[in-house]
Design a protein around this motif. Structure first.
Motif, PDB file in Angstrom:
ATOM      1  N   PHE A 162       0.781  -1.221   0.000  1.00 55.11           N
ATOM      2  CA  PHE A 162       0.000   0.000   0.000  1.00 55.11           C
ATOM      3  C   PHE A 162       0.817   1.278   0.000  1.00 55.11           C
ATOM      4  CE2 PHE A 162      -2.648  -3.281   2.012  1.00 55.11           C
ATOM      5  CZ  PHE A 162      -3.642  -3.321   1.058  1.00 55.11           C
ATOM      6  N   VAL A 163       2.129   1.193   0.220  1.00 52.78           N
ATOM      7  CA  VAL A 163       2.923   2.409   0.285  1.00 52.78           C
ATOM      8  C   VAL A 163       4.030   2.425  -0.768  1.00 52.78           C
ATOM      9  CG1 VAL A 163       4.395   3.831   1.754  1.00 52.78           C
ATOM     10  CG2 VAL A 163       2.464   2.613   2.749  1.00 52.78           C
ATOM     11  N   VAL A 164       4.900   1.425  -0.755  1.00 56.05           N
ATOM     12  CA  VAL A 164       6.114   1.479  -1.555  1.00 56.05           C
ATOM     13  C   VAL A 164       5.929   0.915  -2.955  1.00 56.05           C
ATOM     14  CG1 VAL A 164       8.508   0.707  -1.697  1.00 56.05           C
ATOM     15  CG2 VAL A 164       7.528   1.327   0.505  1.00 56.05           C
ATOM     16  N   ARG A 165       5.511  -0.338  -3.042  1.00 57.85           N
ATOM     17  CA  ARG A 165       5.494  -1.036  -4.320  1.00 57.85           C
ATOM     18  C   ARG A 165       4.277  -0.659  -5.152  1.00 57.85           C
ATOM     19  NH1 ARG A 165       9.630  -4.930  -4.870  1.00 57.85           N
ATOM     20  NH2 ARG A 165       8.615  -5.256  -6.847  1.00 57.85           N
ATOM     21  N   PRO A 166       4.506  -0.243  -6.371  1.00 56.25           N
ATOM     22  CA  PRO A 166       3.400   0.167  -7.220  1.00 56.25           C
ATOM     23  C   PRO A 166       2.719  -1.017  -7.907  1.00 56.25           C
ATOM     24  CG  PRO A 166       5.462   0.492  -8.343  1.00 56.25           C
ATOM     25  CD  PRO A 166       5.803   0.001  -6.960  1.00 56.25           C
ATOM     26  N   ASP A 167       1.552  -0.750  -8.427  1.00 60.65           N
ATOM     27  CA  ASP A 167       0.870  -1.759  -9.219  1.00 60.65           C
ATOM     28  C   ASP A 167       1.306  -1.627 -10.673  1.00 60.65           C
ATOM     29  OD1 ASP A 167      -0.341   0.593  -9.878  1.00 60.65           O
ATOM     30  OD2 ASP A 167      -2.380  -0.120  -9.615  1.00 60.65           O
ATOM     31  N   ARG A 168       0.760  -2.475 -11.519  1.00 57.65           N
ATOM     32  CA  ARG A 168       1.126  -2.510 -12.939  1.00 57.65           C
ATOM     33  C   ARG A 168       0.909  -1.156 -13.616  1.00 57.65           C
ATOM     34  NH1 ARG A 168       0.760  -7.461 -16.196  1.00 57.65           N
ATOM     35  NH2 ARG A 168      -0.095  -8.312 -14.286  1.00 57.65           N
ATOM     36  N   GLY A 169      -0.217  -0.532 -13.338  1.00 62.41           N
ATOM     37  CA  GLY A 169      -0.531   0.750 -13.973  1.00 62.41           C
ATOM     38  C   GLY A 169       0.431   1.851 -13.593  1.00 62.41           C
ATOM     39  N   SER A 170       0.827   1.906 -12.338  1.00 66.39           N
ATOM     40  CA  SER A 170       1.742   2.972 -11.936  1.00 66.39           C
ATOM     41  C   SER A 170       3.155   2.726 -12.458  1.00 66.39           C
ATOM     42  CB  SER A 170       1.749   3.141 -10.422  1.00 66.39           C
ATOM     43  OG  SER A 170       2.205   1.978  -9.786  1.00 66.39           O
ATOM     44  N   VAL A 171       3.558   1.458 -12.617  1.00 66.50           N
ATOM     45  CA  VAL A 171       4.863   1.172 -13.227  1.00 66.50           C
ATOM     46  C   VAL A 171       4.860   1.647 -14.678  1.00 66.50           C
ATOM     47  CG1 VAL A 171       6.407  -0.673 -14.002  1.00 66.50           C
ATOM     48  CG2 VAL A 171       5.441  -0.759 -11.719  1.00 66.50           C
ATOM     49  N   LEU A 172       3.779   1.343 -15.394  1.00 66.76           N
ATOM     50  CA  LEU A 172       3.677   1.789 -16.787  1.00 66.76           C
ATOM     51  C   LEU A 172       3.664   3.315 -16.873  1.00 66.76           C
ATOM     52  CD1 LEU A 172       1.092  -0.810 -18.112  1.00 66.76           C
ATOM     53  CD2 LEU A 172       3.510  -0.662 -18.711  1.00 66.76           C
ATOM     54  N   ALA A 173       2.898   3.962 -16.004  1.00 66.35           N
ATOM     55  CA  ALA A 173       2.826   5.423 -16.023  1.00 66.35           C
ATOM     56  C   ALA A 173       4.173   6.050 -15.664  1.00 66.35           C
ATOM     57  CB  ALA A 173       1.748   5.905 -15.060  1.00 66.35           C
ATOM     58  N   ARG A 174       4.876   5.469 -14.716  1.00 68.20           N
ATOM     59  CA  ARG A 174       6.170   6.004 -14.304  1.00 68.20           C
ATOM     60  C   ARG A 174       7.183   5.955 -15.443  1.00 68.20           C
ATOM     61  NH1 ARG A 174       7.289   2.891 -10.119  1.00 68.20           N
ATOM     62  NH2 ARG A 174       6.181   4.270  -8.735  1.00 68.20           N
ATOM     63  N   HIS A 175       7.035   4.996 -16.339  1.00 67.06           N
ATOM     64  CA  HIS A 175       7.972   4.849 -17.454  1.00 67.06           C
ATOM     65  C   HIS A 175       7.435   5.459 -18.755  1.00 67.06           C
ATOM     66  CE1 HIS A 175       9.689   2.023 -14.584  1.00 67.06           C
ATOM     67  NE2 HIS A 175      10.825   2.357 -15.169  1.00 67.06           N
ATOM     68  N   GLY A 176       6.362   6.233 -18.660  1.00 67.19           N
ATOM     69  CA  GLY A 176       5.879   6.985 -19.802  1.00 67.19           C
ATOM     70  C   GLY A 176       4.824   6.305 -20.650  1.00 67.19           C
ATOM     71  N   PHE A 177       4.187   5.280 -20.124  1.00 65.80           N
ATOM     72  CA  PHE A 177       3.142   4.581 -20.862  1.00 65.80           C
ATOM     73  C   PHE A 177       1.821   4.746 -20.130  1.00 65.80           C
ATOM     74  CE2 PHE A 177       7.047   2.183 -21.626  1.00 65.80           C
ATOM     75  CZ  PHE A 177       7.093   2.237 -23.004  1.00 65.80           C
ATOM     76  N   ALA A 178       0.789   5.060 -20.866  1.00 66.54           N
ATOM     77  CA  ALA A 178      -0.533   5.093 -20.267  1.00 66.54           C
ATOM     78  C   ALA A 178      -0.979   3.647 -20.083  1.00 66.54           C
ATOM     79  CB  ALA A 178      -1.507   5.843 -21.164  1.00 66.54           C
ATOM     80  N   PRO A 179      -1.476   3.273 -18.915  1.00 68.80           N
ATOM     81  CA  PRO A 179      -1.867   1.877 -18.687  1.00 68.80           C
ATOM     82  C   PRO A 179      -2.870   1.383 -19.709  1.00 68.80           C
ATOM     83  CG  PRO A 179      -1.895   3.105 -16.639  1.00 68.80           C
ATOM     84  CD  PRO A 179      -1.690   4.101 -17.755  1.00 68.80           C
ATOM     85  N   GLY A 180      -2.613   0.181 -20.233  1.00 63.74           N
ATOM     86  CA  GLY A 180      -3.515  -0.457 -21.168  1.00 63.74           C
ATOM     87  C   GLY A 180      -3.395   0.030 -22.601  1.00 63.74           C
ATOM     88  N   THR A 181      -2.374   0.843 -22.890  1.00 59.71           N
ATOM     89  CA  THR A 181      -2.207   1.319 -24.256  1.00 59.71           C
ATOM     90  C   THR A 181      -0.863   0.873 -24.799  1.00 59.71           C
ATOM     91  OG1 THR A 181      -1.189   3.390 -23.568  1.00 59.71           O
ATOM     92  CG2 THR A 181      -3.583   3.374 -23.814  1.00 59.71           C
TER      93      THR A 181
END
Length: 192
Positions: A162-181
């Protein structure tokens, strides 16, 4: 699709996902054009060559150890050059398992580093760390240790999830990808 093309497509699994998406059809089309007229299966040497090239591509595009460790253990952002690797990792089938496994590795590493401190600290305080002062031998001390480790694991799991480790969507967003695209057009070839 005949057996020859199916073998080629299976051999492409050695390549990273983004590489297959951007260049897979080109590789298959080239191999089909160079195919001997009477060939029904792909030559073993060609399959070996595809597998070797795929493994080399995976190794070449893998982030360096320091960046990989930060990404795995702390959820940090990778340098831009490795963003496609991060996208493949986050979009991969076993993302949740890898996330859980590396969290467990981090926990074990911290516990292994702190274990000597517990014994030395107890000896320094004048208490027998093996439990003869406050417990009745090794078995109760083992139960006490297991309960303490369970509490640590629970606390760690809550913090990580709940604090440190991100989910799949936030990993994608952090690296410049919109989740699911898909990645922006023209960026597939600019990852390295």
């Amino acid at each position: 699709m005949d057996a020859y093309e199916q073998q080629l497509r299976r051999a492409l699994r050695w390549y990273p996902r983004h590489y297959r998406e951007s260049r897979g059809e080109e590789i298959v089309a080239t191999a089909l054009e160079l195919r001997a007229p009477d060939a029904t299966t792909v030559d073993r040497a060609e399959l070996r060559g595809l597998a070797l090239a795929g493994v080399r591509t995976r190794l070449r595009e893998r982030p360096p150890l320091w960046a990989w460790a930060g990404y795995r253990l702390f959820g940090s952002r990778l340098p831009y050059r490795y963003r496609m690797w991060a996208r493949d990792d986050a979009a991969g089938r076993w993302f949740a398992v890898r996330r859980f496994g590396w969290g467990l590795v981090a926990l074990v590493a911290v516990m292994a580093a702190c274990a000597p401190l517990a014994v030395v600290g107890a000896l320094y305080a004048g208490v027998d760390p093996w439990g003869t002062e406050h417990t009745m031998g090794l078995v109760p001390k083992a139960v006490e240790t297991v309960l303490a480790l369970g509490a640590l694991w629970s606390a760690y799991w809550i913090v990580v999830q709940f604090v440190v480790r991100p989910d799949r969507g936030s990993v994608l967003a952090r690296h410049g990808f919109a989740p699911g695209t898909e990645p922006p057009a023209g960026t597939a070839g600019h990852h390295g």
